[in-house]
Write an enzyme that holds these catalytic residues in place. Structure first.
Site, PDB file in Angstrom:
ATOM      1  N   ARG A   1      -6.731  10.271   0.025  1.00 41.16           N
ATOM      2  CA  ARG A   1      -6.554  10.745  -1.351  1.00 41.16           C
ATOM      3  C   ARG A   1      -7.889  10.822  -2.076  1.00 41.16           C
ATOM      4  NH1 ARG A   1      -3.245   6.527  -3.451  1.00 41.16           N
ATOM      5  NH2 ARG A   1      -3.457   5.522  -1.424  1.00 41.16           N
TER       6      ARG A   1
ATOM      7  N   HIS B   1       0.868  -1.181   0.000  1.00 40.51           N
ATOM      8  CA  HIS B   1       0.000   0.000   0.000  1.00 40.51           C
ATOM      9  C   HIS B   1       0.901   1.225   0.000  1.00 40.51           C
ATOM     10  CE1 HIS B   1      -3.027   2.890   1.172  1.00 40.51           C
ATOM     11  NE2 HIS B   1      -3.965   1.976   1.065  1.00 40.51           N
TER      12      HIS B   1
END
Ligand code: FAD
Length: 636
Positions: free
Chosen positions: A275, A255
């Site tokens: 995000r 990740h």
């Protein structure tokens, strides 16, 4: 020594989303079902899931549907996905989310009262049904509530709440047992499972013709990981030792955004929702560097200027998404490259900033766990300053090779679902596609196991010699004053992190294989001081067998695959290769786990009605010339 013994129709190993959904299904099909988990009930890894469950419900953008979701999933996996699984997943995920709502899940809502859906990397439309950034907790709470509701029904009907579904928590399974043929390895059908209670160390045996593996991932083989303590690859190893196969083991998702500071929390996840909700990545020079890393295959789908990327958050119809929302493998590699180029943050990450993008109150409302996590663990206020983030080992795409429709593995009576199974996500999983995967394939594996039991002419029985062998294996570390298991574990974690990590090459992976070989020898001699009453050293000594076996599979497959695709990056073979496009690497192990073999297998061609969902121009980027010729013949 007495071994506690129980008889069930279906034993589900694991009480995360996949295990609970499988158990509910098996019980609903009338099967006496045991749920066995090595953690406390309610504390599976699924609880930690933050962003949401991907399902094309079309609540926020009505253009979304299963076909768009299917295409996104296949692109994300770089076309190596088991396309039948990707199809079932895209078609059934909305029903599974609605079902969860009917069972009491309280999802966040849109203004007009529908289940709200948020943006995530690689998903064309807002698609993740969520509960703030605590979606996994609500999912587990709801599934547990459903288990309790079924138990209340059994209390009414049979006078015994645990007549048809019972939970065995803090109980670790160490071996699957089969009815005939060699005690372990190829041949024979599932007859039961053997393990021990973590608290007092007493041994336990389940007689059952069907076992569903739902044990999650393998992250604890790496130093820097978002995964919790129970992710030691147990289900992967149990399946291998029973004679089943693992596929796609070279594909590990790093990740892009784990915490990097302070060292004690390195690896803890920073959700992609940061995000998705507007957070941007910057290097030490203040540059939004993701614009420099849009790969050719995604060029037409991502904004090329900051202005366009920013406009996308309010007008998705007329703008392309910002490159911070590229699939995870792309973002992780980009961060890695920036840090290597000397443009990282002081503690070796990059900056993720949401503080200049959203009002403080909105950040706290949308990302309460992240706000809390950074304040408590790093003394960083994310409403006022950027976070420092870097890649962390997060998810394994590889796992037990299963039949897409039923979750059946190669061993009769063995089923698998969730992170322990392989195929669905190809070479890279899209965020949000795991929680929906757990529900879709958990249900299917539970149904598959129930149908299998219905078809059996006679119940298999566990041979006594297998029980004796499983018992001896489980108790062996207590009978040796051998090496410290923690030292072997730490060395394995360092080896995997440094040599089979985010960027790989032949020399380093070969070195890792040598190291794993030596660690396997050392693991034969690890000993645990003390007795069987809550003894973590003993537990780790047993988990080591699984971590080493799985790490060997990862390294062997990583060495063989001479290309870069999704969660497997070889700097000696950059770029995807047509030769590898349809090849799967299939791992098998000898009955005692001493030998691991890896074979190539060709993935079946995609069904006509599915491949024609893609434009030719896009297919050209992924599939082989032969496949393209077949496609042309099809659409001509
Ligand atoms: P788990 O939920 O991990 O359950 C495994 C179970 O198996 C546990 O009960 C464990 O105790 C048990 N077990 C293991 N070994 C044994 C054994 N030997 N004997 C008995 N029991 C055993 N995915 C998304 O789709 N959306 C997200 O927003 C998201 N956020 C995430 C955030 C974090 C921090 C992390 C780490 C992951 C996230 N993921 C997300 C991924 C997702 O959470 C996992 O892939 C998923 O929860 C795995 O579920 P599972 O049911 O397969 O396994």
């Amino acid at each position: 020594m007495e071994i506690e013994r129980h008889e069930y129709d279906v034993v589900v190993i694991g009480a995360g989303g996949a295990g609970l959904r499988a158990a509910i299904e098996a019980r609903q099909q009338g099967k006496r079902t045991a749920i066995v988990c090595k953690s406390l009930f309610g504390k599976a890894h699924t609880v930690m899931a933050e962003g949401g469950a991907a399902a094309a419900m079309g609540n926020v953008n009505s253009d979304d549907n299963w076909m768009v979701h299917f295409r996104d999933t296949m692109r994300g996996g770089k076309f190596l996905n088991n396309w039948r699984m990707a199809e079932l997943h895209a078609k059934e995920a909305p029903d599974r989310v609605w079902e969860l709502e009917a069972w009491g899940a309280l999802f966040d809502r849109t203004k007009d009262g529908k289940i709200s859906q948020r943006n995530f990397g690689g998903h064309e439309y807002p698609r993740l049904a969520h509960v703030g950034d605590r979606t996994g907790l609500e999912m587990i709470r709801t599934l547990q509530q459903r288990v309790v509701a079924l138990q209340q029904e059994d209390e009414r009907l049979h006078g015994d709440a645990e007549a048809y579904i019972k939970v065995f928590a803090e109980c670790t399974i160490t071996r699957l047992l089969k009815d005939h043929g060699p005690a372990h390895g190829p041949g024979g059908a599932i007859a039961g499972a053997f393990g021990y209670w973590r608290e007092h160390g007493r041994l336990i045996l389940f007689d059952a013709p069907a076992v569903v593996l739902a044990t999650g991932g393998i992250g604890k083989s790496y130093v820097v990981t978002s995964n919790s303590w129970e992710y030691t690859g147990d289900g992967h190893a149990l399946a291998l030792l029973a004679g089943a196969k693992l596929i796609n083991m070279e594909f590990i998702q790093f990740h892009p955004t784990g915490m990097v500071w302070p060292p004690s929390v390195r690896g803890i996840l920073v959700t992609e929702s940061v995000r998705g909700d507007g957070g941007v990545l910057r290097n030490s020079e203040g540059r939004r560097f993701m614009f420099d890393y849009i790969p050719e295959v995604f060029k037409d789908k991502y904004a090329t200027t900051e202005e366009e990327g920013d406009r996308w958050y309010t007008d998705q119809a007329n703008n392309r998404r910002p490159p911070e929302l590229l699939p995870r493998d792309e973002v992780a590699r980009a961060i890695n490259a920036e840090v290597k180029a000397g443009r990282g943050s002081p503690q070796g990450g990059v900056y993720l900033d949401v503080s200049t993008r959203l009002p403080a109150a909105e950040i706290v409302r949308r990302l309460p766990s992240m706000h809390h996590q950074f304040k408590e663990l790093a003394d960083v206020d994310i409403t006022a300053e950027p976070m420092q983030v870097g890649p962390t080992c997060h998810y394994i795409m590889g796992g037990v090779e299963v039949d897409a429709d039923t979750g059946a593995a190669a061993v009769p009576g063995l089923f698998a679902a969730g992170e322990v199974s392989g195929g669905m996500h190809g070479s890279n999983r899209l965020g949000g596609n795991s929680l929906s995967d757990l529900l879709v394939f958990g249900r299917r594996a539970g149904a598959g196991a129930a149908a299998y039991v219905d078809r059996l002419a006679a119940r298999p029985s566990v041979p006594e010699e297998s029980v004796t062998a499983a018992r001896a294996e489980a108790l062996a570390p207590l009978e040796r004053a051998g090496e410290n298991p923690y030292e072997v574990h730490q060395e394995l974690q360092r080896t995997m992190n440094e040599l089979v990590g985010i960027i790989r090459n032949a020399d380093e992976v070969t070195e890792a294989l040598e190291a794993v070989k030596k660690l396997k020898e050392r693991a034969q001699n690890v000993g645990a001081a003390g007795n069987r009453i809550y003894n973590p050293g003993w537990h780790l000594a047993l988990d080591l067998r699984n971590m080493l076996l799985v790490s060997e599979c990862v390294a062997r497959a990583a060495l063989l695959r001479e290309e870069s695709r999704g969660g497997h990056t070889r700097d000696d073979f950059p770029g995807m290769s047509a030769e590898w496009r349809r090849k799967l690497l299939v791992c098998a192990a000898s009955p005692d786990g001493s030998e691991v073999t890896v074979e190539e297998k060709v993935q079946p061609a995609m069904r006509d009605d599915l491949i024609t969902l893609f434009d030719r121009a896009e297919l050209e980027k992924y599939i082989t010339p032969e496949e393209l010729a077949d496609f042309d013949a099809l659409v001509r």
